[in-house]
Write an enzyme that holds these catalytic residues in place. Structure first.
Site, PDB file in Angstrom:
ATOM      1  CE1 TYR A 136       3.504   2.445  -8.896  1.00 40.77           C
ATOM      2  CE2 TYR A 136       4.317   3.837  -7.365  1.00 40.77           C
ATOM      3  CZ  TYR A 136       3.781   2.775  -7.525  1.00 40.77           C
ATOM      4  OH  TYR A 136       3.059   2.187  -6.518  1.00 40.77           O
ATOM      5  CE  LYS A 186      -3.280  -9.288 -18.140  1.00 46.31           C
ATOM      6  NZ  LYS A 186      -3.579 -10.548 -17.711  1.00 46.31           N
ATOM      7  CG  ASP A 243       3.153  -0.973  -4.915  1.00 42.25           C
ATOM      8  OD1 ASP A 243       3.723  -1.064  -3.951  1.00 42.25           O
ATOM      9  OD2 ASP A 243       2.032  -0.472  -5.121  1.00 42.25           O
ATOM     10  CG  ASP A 247       1.622  -4.333  -0.248  1.00 40.76           C
ATOM     11  OD1 ASP A 247       2.812  -3.818  -0.101  1.00 40.76           O
ATOM     12  OD2 ASP A 247       0.463  -3.639   0.134  1.00 40.76           O
TER      13      ASP A 247
HETATM   14  C1  IPM Z   1       5.790   1.189  -1.651  1.00 38.49           C
HETATM   15  C2  IPM Z   1       4.572   2.005  -1.407  1.00 38.49           C
HETATM   16  C3  IPM Z   1       4.846   3.183  -2.254  1.00 38.49           C
HETATM   17  C4  IPM Z   1       4.601   2.958  -3.800  1.00 38.49           C
HETATM   18  C5  IPM Z   1       3.672   4.385  -2.068  1.00 38.49           C
HETATM   19  C6  IPM Z   1       3.780   4.733  -0.768  1.00 38.49           C
HETATM   20  C7  IPM Z   1       3.963   5.596  -3.041  1.00 38.49           C
HETATM   21  O1  IPM Z   1       3.428   1.374  -1.463  1.00 38.49           O
HETATM   22  O2  IPM Z   1       6.952   1.480  -1.467  1.00 38.49           O
HETATM   23  O3  IPM Z   1       5.612   0.159  -1.881  1.00 38.49           O
HETATM   24  O4  IPM Z   1       3.885   2.617  -4.137  1.00 38.49           O
HETATM   25  O5  IPM Z   1       5.742   2.520  -4.328  1.00 38.49           O
HETATM   26 MN    MN Z   2       3.665  -0.757  -1.985  1.00 38.43          MN
END
Ligand code: IPM
Ligand code: MN
Length: 355
Positions: A136, A186, A243, A247
């Site tokens: 990032y 990785k 990240d 999810d």
């Molecule tokens: C999260 C979100 C953010 C990220 C986005 C909205 C930039 O997906 O907080 O996980 O990728 O960090």
């Molecule tokens: Mn996210």
């Protein structure tokens, strides 16, 4: 008196943050030793559309002296996500050096996981996500845009300093909780950044001989999260890898509406941000159906961070009890309640003191 900057943001952000503020008000009304002062900031995509900025240039200075930031969501179909996210959410994370993004993922009774094989007790993992660099970092360029020769460069940046501090923080957490620590990277294909990550992990591990460790490649980690989530207790990973995996982890605990997150500045030079991991969900915005649990559980993390762990635990207990009854949990987790009613139930359980 805790000064809280409230950035409700876009989409369903205001709906979930409203429930979190009710919880904080209730805590303050019950405990004479706790009080909050909210500074509501109108930052987000609507602000961008009227002013040309997601937040003012000096926005960080305006909230620097606050104790914490309560954040809803950001992102709108009206503006490219990389503009809205970089100029607000990531500016907070990077500008306030929030290098630990803490994401506890725990399956609670009453909630069905996407993985029917696993039940309560099997899925209880805490991700420690690096928050200020890695993939990032925002380094790169677009060359020859719009031509056949177009090239996009997106450079990940892993410093030894940044890698070490987040790994050390994860070791401290694992040690304090008597848990195993899994490192995800990785290095088989990322011969520079992955190799540095693994070397630093090995160096830091030498200081924690009492902590059991495991190292996984990120693709294998994704597979094992589905095949045997019991394997994961505390997990440390880079910004992008964690990240993606969180999810997946949210799906394991009932969906995006359930998962909390804290972007921490552990040295407390700057305020930390507390935000659900779900996004702005523009499709259900204003419908009164969004699950407030991710945001309220993030508020519990805020209470922990502000030194009120007992209240954090009580809020978590109230959430857990509210989920036992379909009448008090939202539709995404198999219930019948709208956002407000789900919030009412959590408040009532908290006020009741039984939780
Ligand atoms: C999260 C979100 C953010 C990220 C986005 C909205 C930039 O997906 O907080 O996980 O990728 O960090
Ligand atoms: Mn996210």
């Amino acid at each position: 008196m805790h000064r809280i900057a409230v950035i409700a943001g876009d989409g369903v952000g205001p709906e979930v943050v409203a429930q979190s503020c009710r919880v904080l008000d209730l805590v303050a009304s019950q405990d004479p030793a706790v009080s909050f002062e909210f500074t509501e900031l109108p930052w987000g995509t609507e602000h961008y559309l009227t002013t040309g900025e997601m937040m003012p240039q000096d926005g960080l200075d305006l909230i620097r002296d606050h104790d914490a930031i309560l954040f809803g969501a950001v992102g709108s179909p009206k503006v490219k996500d990389y503009v809205t996210l970089r100029d607000l959410l990531l500016r907070l994370r990077f500008g306030f050096d929030q290098f630990v993004n803490l994401r506890p993922l725990r399956l609670l009774p009453g909630v069905r996981s996407e993985l029917s094989r696993w039940g309560v007790g099997d899925i209880d993992m805490t991700f420690v996500r690096e928050g200020t660099e890695g993939e990032y970092a925002g380094l790169g360029d677009r060359l020859y845009p719009g031509t056949d020769r177009e090239v996009a460069l997106q450079t990940a940046s892993f410093s030894r300093f940044g890698t070490e501090r987040v790994i050390r923080w994860a070791f401290e957490l694992a040690r304090a909780e008597g848990k195993r620590l899994t490192s995800v990277s990785k290095a088989n294909s990322l011969q520079y950044s992955g190799a540095l990550w693994d070397e630093v992990f090995a160096d830091v591990a030498a200081d924690y001989p009492d902590v059991e460790t495991e190292e996984l490649l990120v693709d294998a980690a994704a597979m094992f999260m589905v095949r045997d989530p019991r394997r994961f207790q505390v997990v440390v990973a880079s910004n992008l890898f964690a990240d993606i995996l969180t999810d997946l982890g949210a799906a394991l605990i009932g969906g995006m509406g359930m998962a909390p997150s804290a972007s921490l500045n552990p040295d407390r030079r700057f305020p930390s941000t507390f935000e659900p991991i779900h996004g702005s969900a523009p499709d259900i915005r204003g419908a009164g159906v969004v699950n407030p649990v991710g945001s309220i559980a993030s508020t519990a993390l805020m209470l922990d961070h502000l030194g009120h762990r007992e209240w954090g635990d009580r809020v978590r207990a109230a959430i857990a009890m509210s989920l036992l009854d379909p009448a008090t949990r939202t539709v995404d987790v198999g219930g019948r309640a709208g956002t407000e009613a789900a919030g009412d139930a959590i408040l009532a359980l908290l006020a009741d003191g039984r939780s």
